[in-house]
Design a protein around this motif. Structure first.
Motif, short mmCIF file in Angstrom:
data_model
loop_
_atom_site.label_atom_id
_atom_site.label_comp_id
_atom_site.label_asym_id
_atom_site.label_seq_id
_atom_site.Cartn_x
_atom_site.Cartn_y
_atom_site.Cartn_z
N ALA A 1 0.80 -1.33 -0.23
CA ALA A 1 -0.02 0.04 -0.12
C ALA A 1 0.91 1.20 0.19
N GLU A 2 0.43 2.23 -0.52
CA GLU A 2 0.93 3.88 -0.40
C GLU A 2 1.10 3.98 1.19
N ALA A 3 2.13 4.67 1.30
CA ALA A 3 2.50 5.33 2.98
C ALA A 3 1.10 5.68 3.44
N ALA A 4 0.56 6.62 2.55
CA ALA A 4 -0.56 7.68 3.13
C ALA A 4 -1.91 6.79 3.46
N ASP A 5 -1.75 5.35 2.76
CA ASP A 5 -3.21 4.52 3.18
C ASP A 5 -2.76 3.66 4.35
N VAL A 6 -1.51 3.74 4.84
CA VAL A 6 -1.52 2.67 6.07
C VAL A 6 -1.96 3.23 7.16
N VAL B 1 5.38 7.05 15.99
CA VAL B 1 4.31 7.86 15.45
C VAL B 1 4.77 9.07 14.74
N ASN B 2 5.46 9.84 15.57
CA ASN B 2 5.80 11.03 15.15
C ASN B 2 6.96 10.76 13.75
N TRP B 3 7.80 9.60 13.74
CA TRP B 3 8.86 9.47 12.74
C TRP B 3 7.98 8.85 11.60
N LEU B 4 6.82 7.91 11.78
CA LEU B 4 5.92 7.43 10.62
C LEU B 4 5.40 8.65 9.92
N GLN B 5 4.68 9.43 10.79
CA GLN B 5 3.89 10.66 10.07
C GLN B 5 5.02 11.67 9.54
N ASN B 6 6.04 11.91 10.08
CA ASN B 6 6.77 13.08 9.59
C ASN B 6 8.07 12.68 8.64
N VAL B 7 8.48 11.36 8.68
CA VAL B 7 9.39 11.05 7.82
C VAL B 7 8.97 10.04 6.68
N GLN B 8 8.19 9.06 7.15
CA GLN B 8 7.62 8.02 6.24
C GLN B 8 6.33 8.38 5.35
N ALA C 1 13.10 5.08 17.02
CA ALA C 1 12.43 5.59 16.00
C ALA C 1 13.40 5.63 14.69
N GLY C 2 13.10 5.21 13.64
CA GLY C 2 14.05 4.98 12.49
C GLY C 2 15.22 4.01 12.59
N GLN C 3 15.12 3.18 13.47
CA GLN C 3 16.10 2.00 13.49
C GLN C 3 15.34 0.95 13.18
N LEU C 4 15.92 0.10 11.87
CA LEU C 4 15.15 -1.13 11.51
C LEU C 4 15.36 -2.11 12.72
N ILE C 5 14.10 -2.76 12.82
CA ILE C 5 13.99 -3.74 13.83
C ILE C 5 15.01 -5.01 13.42
N THR C 6 14.85 -5.30 12.04
CA THR C 6 15.91 -6.39 11.71
C THR C 6 16.41 -6.08 10.43
N GLY C 7 17.73 -6.48 10.02
CA GLY C 7 18.11 -6.04 8.82
C GLY C 7 17.90 -7.04 7.49
#
Length: 510
Positions: free
Chosen positions: A386-391, A409-416, A484-490
């Motif tokens: 899905a597009e980020a805006a639809d998640v 949530v701040n990272w998801l909204q403002n960065v992603q 926030a912004g750090q991948l859970i797993t690579g």
């Protein structure tokens, strides 16, 4: 440094060394099936494991135990000698000039900075290890840190932004605990212990092992470091070994990054020499190596005696040499400098590599584990996203970091670009692993969010019934969430263009 029993005196003198007793020693023929093991700078401690089994073991233990210096780093490290999960050990080579023969290197009186730093990550199952070099000229944030004083009091050293990494040690009174916290701040990986060596250690260890084999792709004649080496193979020890590790003008484009490559090649060769049958079957050589290694080391108090170091050495020694990978932290030229002379972490490749290490993914040829991880992750991300805006996702914090749901949530909204993400505060209970619960008709949203956050296949929890209306997925952050912004797993494989070297293979320095 706090005064400790059987430690060095303030003048740096040590108790005299006696030759190990010859009587009662038995030479054991090495088993052909036994795999070679490795332990970086502390390979000499493995020598102690063998020496301690001989006659006079108690006297040897007391002698070697008195060699070791220790520093209290408080909460910067682990209180346990060995952890059940993955282990991270920070190897620090300082540019401290004290000691006989080191006055001529310049910077006289320096407290010593983090000149050569390697984060040594040992996998949970002890099948592999990753040794990541950190450039001394990396510009980063040095976080606030605490140091313990000799009188038992604590000093808080303020953090500073846009500093060279090497100033995380020695500058403004910072000790190795500050370097450990700086590494954790950069990578999200918490070092359990540190081991620090200086110029004298390089000279002593290389001489104790009888020299280290190196290979040059061309003849070397560097008047600055006084290094002269022929093309092809040769052996270096003492002053010559130190010159090889310090030279910048002899290799590549004369940068610190090219010097790091040579240091990695040297360490790989040193590991092979320390673990060779010529060393392990020679009692006198073993004793010299164990004595030199324990004299050379400064460690954290959690591993500050010979017994604890021996325990740690035996644990790390389970790793097969061929499954130790050397690499350098991914960096780019510092964009803040018109003519860059410093570097910063590569924002994409750096986080990918850190995430791999945090999730304990092997960078070596441990095929079965890599194949399984790659297959699961590929299956997870297969299909439309899905597009980020639809998640739509509700975020709960079930981990250890206060405010993690809000920062995510701040990272998801403002960065992603995920405006339909909502902070639902704390989860009902703490969980170890992050989970994402979603309905079958939200699978495209789940794949999109999984890619953004580096969610592993094990985190995905698909329900049996479709979501209705504006129902959101539920993301619950676990103890594996590092920020926030750090991948859970690579990813299952390291980023492209990451150069790796194996501790099991000899390479000629370019």
């Amino acid at each position: 440094m706090p005064g400790q029993r059987s430690r060095r005196s303030s003048q740096g003198e040590r108790r005299g060394a006696a030759e190990p007793p010859a009587a009662g020693r038995r030479k054991r023929k090495p088993q052909k099936s036994r795999k070679k093991k490795a332990l970086l700078w502390t390979g000499g401690v493995m020598a102690f494991v063998v020496v301690a089994g001989s006659a006079g073991a108690y006297a040897l233990y007391q002698k070697l135990n008195g060699n070791i210096d220790a520093i209290d780093v408080g909460d910067a490290g682990s209180k346990n000698v060995v952890t059940d999960g993955p282990m991270n050990i920070l190897i620090i080579g300082t540019d401290k000039r004290t000691g006989k023969g080191n006055e001529g290197y310049g910077d006289k009186g320096s407290e010593g900075h983090a000149d050569t730093t390697i984060l040594f990550h040992v996998s949970e199952d002890r099948t592999n290890a990753t040794a990541m070099s950190i450039p001394r000229d990396l510009v980063t944030e040095i976080p606030e840190c605490e140091t313990k004083n000799e009188d038992g009091t604590t000093t808080v050293i303020p953090g500073t932004a846009n500093e060279r990494f090497n100033t995380s040690l020695g500058q403004n009174g910072r000790n190795p605990g500050c370097t450990m916290q700086t590494v954790e701040n950069i990578t999200g990986l918490k070092p359990d212990h540190f081991m620090m060596v200086d110029f004298n250690a390089v000279k002593a260890l290389t001489s104790a092992v009888g020299g280290v084999k190196v290979c040059m792709a061309k003849p070397i004649d560097d008047p600055k470091s006084h290094l002269k080496l022929p093309e092809g193979e040769s052996k270096v020890e003492g002053e010559q070994a130190l010159a090889l590790l310090r030279t910048r003008d002899s290799f590549g484009n004369r940068s610190d990054l090219d010097r790091i490559k040579v240091q990695q090649q040297f360490l790989g060769s040193m590991i092979r020499e320390m673990k060779s049958s010529d060393t392990l079957t020679n009692p006198k050589k073993l004793y010299k190596l164990a004595d030199a290694a324990t004299k050379a080391l400064t460690v954290d108090t959690a591993i500050g005696d010979a017994q604890k170091l021996m325990t740690l050495a035996q644990e790390i020694g389970k790793v097969d040499t061929k499954n130790i990978s050397f690499l350098t932290m991914p960096v780019i030229d510092n964009p803040a400098e018109p003519k860059p002379i410093t570097v910063v972490v590569d924002p994409v490749k750096g986080e990918q590599l850190f995430a791999m290490m945090r999730s304990d993914t092997s960078l070596t040829e441990v095929k079965q584990k890599e194949k399984a991880a790659k297959g699961k992750q590929a299956a997870l991300l297969k299909g439309p996203k899905a597009e980020a805006a639809d998640v739509r996702v509700d975020v709960l914090n079930g981990g250890e970091i206060p405010g993690a749901a809000g920062s995510t949530v701040n990272w998801l909204q403002n960065v992603q670009g995920v405006p339909k993400s909502t902070n639902k505060a704390n989860a009902p209970e703490k969980i170890k692993k992050t989970t994402l619960e979603y309905a079958p008709n939200q699978a495209d949203q789940a794949r999109a969010l999984a890619e953004m956050m580096g969610l592993p296949a094990t985190a995905m929890k698909q329900g049996t019934t479709d979501a209705e209306g504006l129902e959101a997925m539920v993301l619950t952050l676990g103890a594996d969430f590092k920020g926030a912004g750090q991948l859970i797993t690579g990813p299952a494989k390291p980023p492209k263009d990451i150069e790796k070297a194996s501790a099991d293979k000899a390479v000629c320095a370019q």
